[in-house]
Design an enzyme around this catalytic site. Structure first.
Site, PDB file in Angstrom:
ATOM      1  N   SER A 234       0.821   6.823  14.609  1.00 31.87           N
ATOM      2  CA  SER A 234       0.343   8.204  14.652  1.00 31.87           C
ATOM      3  C   SER A 234       1.436   9.177  14.247  1.00 31.87           C
ATOM      4  O   SER A 234       2.609   8.950  14.495  1.00 31.87           O
ATOM      5  CB  SER A 234      -0.141   8.562  16.055  1.00 31.87           C
ATOM      6  OG  SER A 234      -0.518   9.931  16.084  1.00 31.87           O
ATOM      7  N   GLY A 235       0.975  10.269  13.649  1.00 33.13           N
ATOM      8  CA  GLY A 235       1.925  11.336  13.295  1.00 33.13           C
ATOM      9  C   GLY A 235       1.678  11.910  11.919  1.00 33.13           C
ATOM     10  O   GLY A 235       2.402  12.790  11.470  1.00 33.13           O
TER      11      GLY A 235
ATOM     12  N   GLY B  75       0.861  -1.189   0.000  1.00 31.24           N
ATOM     13  CA  GLY B  75       0.000   0.000   0.000  1.00 31.24           C
ATOM     14  C   GLY B  75       0.890   1.230   0.000  1.00 31.24           C
ATOM     15  O   GLY B  75       1.514   1.544   1.018  1.00 31.24           O
ATOM     16  N   LEU B  76       0.955   1.885  -1.156  1.00 32.26           N
ATOM     17  CA  LEU B  76       1.929   2.972  -1.295  1.00 32.26           C
ATOM     18  C   LEU B  76       1.266   4.337  -1.512  1.00 32.26           C
ATOM     19  O   LEU B  76       1.778   5.178  -2.251  1.00 32.26           O
ATOM     20  CB  LEU B  76       2.917   2.642  -2.426  1.00 32.26           C
ATOM     21  CG  LEU B  76       3.710   1.345  -2.216  1.00 32.26           C
ATOM     22  CD1 LEU B  76       4.601   1.053  -3.415  1.00 32.26           C
ATOM     23  CD2 LEU B  76       4.551   1.408  -0.939  1.00 32.26           C
TER      24      LEU B  76
ATOM     25  N   HIS C 126      -5.999   7.186  21.688  1.00 35.56           N
ATOM     26  CA  HIS C 126      -5.150   8.333  21.306  1.00 35.56           C
ATOM     27  C   HIS C 126      -5.978   9.300  20.452  1.00 35.56           C
ATOM     28  O   HIS C 126      -5.973  10.514  20.665  1.00 35.56           O
ATOM     29  CB  HIS C 126      -3.926   7.832  20.529  1.00 35.56           C
ATOM     30  CG  HIS C 126      -3.202   8.908  19.767  1.00 35.56           C
ATOM     31  ND1 HIS C 126      -3.677   9.429  18.578  1.00 35.56           N
ATOM     32  CD2 HIS C 126      -2.059   9.580  20.027  1.00 35.56           C
ATOM     33  CE1 HIS C 126      -2.858  10.371  18.147  1.00 35.56           C
ATOM     34  NE2 HIS C 126      -1.859  10.474  19.011  1.00 35.56           N
ATOM     35  N   ASN C 127      -6.670   8.753  19.477  1.00 35.19           N
ATOM     36  CA  ASN C 127      -7.453   9.618  18.587  1.00 35.19           C
ATOM     37  C   ASN C 127      -8.608  10.285  19.327  1.00 35.19           C
ATOM     38  O   ASN C 127      -8.943  11.440  19.059  1.00 35.19           O
ATOM     39  CB  ASN C 127      -7.980   8.827  17.395  1.00 35.19           C
ATOM     40  CG  ASN C 127      -6.912   8.658  16.331  1.00 35.19           C
ATOM     41  OD1 ASN C 127      -5.726   8.587  16.641  1.00 35.19           O
ATOM     42  ND2 ASN C 127      -7.313   8.589  15.089  1.00 35.19           N
TER      43      ASN C 127
ATOM     44  N   ASN D 109      -5.612   2.576  10.603  1.00 31.36           N
ATOM     45  CA  ASN D 109      -6.445   2.913  11.767  1.00 31.36           C
ATOM     46  C   ASN D 109      -7.608   1.917  11.873  1.00 31.36           C
ATOM     47  O   ASN D 109      -8.765   2.282  11.742  1.00 31.36           O
ATOM     48  CB  ASN D 109      -7.026   4.329  11.611  1.00 31.36           C
ATOM     49  CG  ASN D 109      -6.195   5.364  12.358  1.00 31.36           C
ATOM     50  OD1 ASN D 109      -5.494   5.048  13.311  1.00 31.36           O
ATOM     51  ND2 ASN D 109      -6.314   6.607  11.921  1.00 31.36           N
TER      52      ASN D 109
ATOM     53  N   GLU E  81      -7.184  13.046  21.018  1.00 30.77           N
ATOM     54  CA  GLU E  81      -6.892  14.048  19.965  1.00 30.77           C
ATOM     55  C   GLU E  81      -8.142  14.892  19.693  1.00 30.77           C
ATOM     56  O   GLU E  81      -8.070  16.125  19.612  1.00 30.77           O
ATOM     57  CB  GLU E  81      -6.438  13.287  18.714  1.00 30.77           C
ATOM     58  CG  GLU E  81      -6.215  14.079  17.456  1.00 30.77           C
ATOM     59  CD  GLU E  81      -5.859  13.140  16.282  1.00 30.77           C
ATOM     60  OE1 GLU E  81      -4.898  12.357  16.393  1.00 30.77           O
ATOM     61  OE2 GLU E  81      -6.547  13.195  15.241  1.00 30.77           O
TER      62      GLU E  81
ATOM     63  N   LYS F 100      -4.374   3.089  20.076  1.00 28.63           N
ATOM     64  CA  LYS F 100      -4.389   4.129  19.023  1.00 28.63           C
ATOM     65  C   LYS F 100      -5.773   4.775  18.933  1.00 28.63           C
ATOM     66  O   LYS F 100      -5.901   5.989  18.731  1.00 28.63           O
ATOM     67  CB  LYS F 100      -3.990   3.521  17.671  1.00 28.63           C
ATOM     68  CG  LYS F 100      -4.100   4.501  16.489  1.00 28.63           C
ATOM     69  CD  LYS F 100      -3.239   5.736  16.704  1.00 28.63           C
ATOM     70  CE  LYS F 100      -3.056   6.646  15.520  1.00 28.63           C
ATOM     71  NZ  LYS F 100      -4.158   7.132  14.772  1.00 28.63           N
TER      72      LYS F 100
HETATM   73  C1  6PG Z   1      -2.767  10.373  13.809  1.00 31.57           C
HETATM   74  C2  6PG Z   1      -4.117  10.881  13.414  1.00 31.57           C
HETATM   75  C3  6PG Z   1      -4.561  10.192  12.169  1.00 31.57           C
HETATM   76  C4  6PG Z   1      -5.672  10.890  11.427  1.00 31.57           C
HETATM   77  C5  6PG Z   1      -6.975  10.859  12.143  1.00 31.57           C
HETATM   78  C6  6PG Z   1      -7.888  11.968  11.712  1.00 31.57           C
HETATM   79  O1  6PG Z   1      -2.672   9.913  14.932  1.00 31.57           O
HETATM   80  O2  6PG Z   1      -1.852  10.460  13.005  1.00 31.57           O
HETATM   81  O3  6PG Z   1      -5.022  10.658  14.418  1.00 31.57           O
HETATM   82  O4  6PG Z   1      -4.825   8.873  12.500  1.00 31.57           O
HETATM   83  O5  6PG Z   1      -5.288  12.187  11.123  1.00 31.57           O
HETATM   84  O6  6PG Z   1      -7.567   9.650  11.850  1.00 31.57           O
HETATM   85  O7  6PG Z   1      -9.112  11.639  12.168  1.00 31.57           O
HETATM   86  P1  6PG Z   1     -10.432  12.383  11.780  1.00 31.57           P
HETATM   87  O8  6PG Z   1     -10.464  12.477  10.280  1.00 31.57           O
HETATM   88  O9  6PG Z   1     -11.481  11.533  12.349  1.00 31.57           O
HETATM   89  O10 6PG Z   1     -10.312  13.742  12.399  1.00 31.57           O
END
Ligand code: 6PG
Length: 482
Positions: free
Chosen positions: A131-132, A12-13, A188-189, A105, A192, A185
């Site tokens: 993540s990042g 997956g590129l 984490h989101n 994800n 976020e 993860k």
């Molecule tokens: C991460 C982000 C990444 C992505 C989110 C955005 O950790 O790098 O969380 O996974 O940017 O999935 O999520 P939404 O589109 O739901 O805001």
């Protein structure tokens, strides 16, 4: 067929996959095989980055043949059915002992299901949260792998080679078995989402309360980023607020449609928390705030509903901004405390051993919620690994004590001005709820017993009780149903 020259492969590129592949290739000792559904992407990546020494492959057979044993492949495709299709292909060409890593994800129940199914074949399956964003994938993400101990032996050094580094420590750890990595993860989101919503509320309150322009508020955030709120999200907020739209000359934030998108990870965090009975109210409000924003038809018809009279303008802008800063920090503590509660509850429910201190450490760099603050969380868990609620750790209790008066002023000001601050106010309610000596839950128990004989417990004796509510008795007996 190619010779087995690669120690790691990426399937997956698209942007995340190609950046991760480039990151892997840039580290000493790694040779990276690459595979993509369409040949063009592979050709393009290999042509654009000759320095990476990629091993291009164009079928699953070729891909498998190019990998040293145990074969290790990271899948970087959009989470969903595509992931299952790629797993099926890899299972077809891999052998027992090989390792398949899903770096997307994925929803953790899918990861649990996939891990169990793939394990039947003797192949290891690892769900790894990464993540990042695009930059993190290229330069050093925070990585949250689950899966078996056996796969970690091979995978650990490879993931360590590409992860971000915080104070000399790589931002990757074997989070736990099975779906633990994707669970962490997911949370984490969720955090976020809460962090972003809290920052957005802070911006809105400052803008409407002080009349400052987005560019001026950018300076406020830049200043905040030098103190205890220092974090990636505060830093990028200043950048976003500074941005001027080239076409109109207006602040870009005023040109962007005010309807927030979501790909689902916040909702999963909340759904899972509901199922586990963990009150992640800050994360939930942040998720719902995105939903509310995205119903323009309702917002249009509700726009005429009355709000408070008069304009909202604070007397002392600097004092108000400092109050908002303290309220933001206090609410952020609540959001993280709730998120860590959810990880602990998930670990109990699914039988994972998750070291919360280690999780806080791997979030210190590379990921979207990276922040100075994570060091304080790591210290709190180092001091007390079984800390029952993060917000009670001495450092955070002190910060809450310092900020609570300001927090209340901000929530009051928002309510009086008619400015929505769902994450600020729900976090404050949570704080007041969790520290309350006595809650009206006692009355709810009484109501439940009244209409459904659901029983209750008493403060003065053991057992389960039910009151005979009907009749005209003045003294109602409590009957021990045991
Ligand atoms: C991460 C982000 C990444 C992505 C989110 C955005 O950790 O790098 O969380 O996974 O940017 O999935 O999520 P939404 O589109 O739901 O805001």
């Amino acid at each position: 067929m190619p010779t087995a020259s690669a120690n790691i492969g990426v399937v997956g590129l698209a942007v995340m996959g190609s950046n991760l592949a480039r990151n892997l290739a840039s580290r000493e000792g790694n040779t990276v095989a690459v595979l993509n559904r369409s040949r063009a992407k592979t050709d393009e990546l290999v042509a654009l980055h000759p320095e990476a020494g990629f091993v291009p492959t164009f079928s699953y057979e070729e891909f498998a043949a190019s990998l040293q044993k145990p074969r290790t492949a990271i899948i970087m495709v959009k989470a969903g059915l595509g992931t299952d299709a790629v797993i099926d292909e890899l299972v077809r060409v891999f052998e027992p002992g090989d390792i398949i890593v899903d770096g997307g994800n994925a929803y953790f129940p899918d990861t649990i299901r996939r891990e169990q199914a793939v394990r039947e074949t003797g192949i290891n399956f690892v769900g790894a949260g990464i993540s990042g964003g695009e930059e993190g994938a290229l330069l050093g993400p925070s990585i949250m792998p689950g899966g078996s101990d056996e796969s970690w032996v091979t995978l650990g050094p490879i993931l360590t080679s590409i992860a971000a580094v915080a104070e000399g420590e790589p931002c990757v750890t074997h989070v736990g078995h099975g779906g633990a990595g994707h669970f962490v993860k997911m949370v984490h989101n969720g955090i976020e989402y809460a962090d972003m919503q809290l920052i957005a509320e802070a911006y809105d309150l400052i803008r409407r309360g002080t009349g400052k322009t987005p560019a001026e508020i950018a300076e406020v955030f830049a200043e905040w980023n030098t103190g205890e709120l220092e974090s990636y999200l505060i830093e990028i907020t200043a950048e976003v607020l500074r941005q001027i739209d080239a076409e109109t000359g207006k602040p870009l934030v005023d040109v962007i449609v005010d309807q927030a998108g979501a790909k689902g990870t916040g909702a999963w965090t909340v759904q899972t928390a509901l199922a586990l009975g963990v009150p992640v109210s800050g994360i939930a409000e942040a998720t719902f705030a995105r939903s509310l924003s995205s119903h323009p038809e309702q917002r249009a018809v509700a726009a005429h509903l009355p709000g408070p009279e008069g304009e909202f303008a604070v007397d002392d802008a600097d004092a108000f901004i400092e109050d908002v800063r303290l309220a933001l920090y206090a609410s952020k503590i609540v959001a993280y405390s709730q998120g860590f509660d959810e990880i602990r509850a998930g670990a109990v429910e699914y039988g994972w051993t998750i070291d919360l201190g280690a999780v806080s450490k791997i979030w210190r760099a590379g990921c979207i919620i990276r922040a100075q603050f994570l060091n304080r969380i790591a210290e709190a868990y180092a001091g007390e690994p079984d800390l029952p609620a993060l917000l009670t750790a001495p450092y955070f209790a002190e910060a809450l004590a310092r900020g609570q008066a300001a927090w209340r002023r901000v929530v009051v000001a928002a309510a009086q001005a008619g400015i929505p601050a769902p994450a600020f106010s729900s976090s404050l309610s949570y704080y007041d709820g969790i520290r309350a000596e006595r809650l009206p839950a006692a009355l709810v128990q009484g109501q439940r017993d009244f209409f459904g004989a659901h029983t209750y417990r008493r403060i003065d004796k053991d057992g389960t009780f039910h009151t005979l509510w009907s009749g005209d008795r003045t003294e109602i007996p409590a009957v021990d149903t045991h």
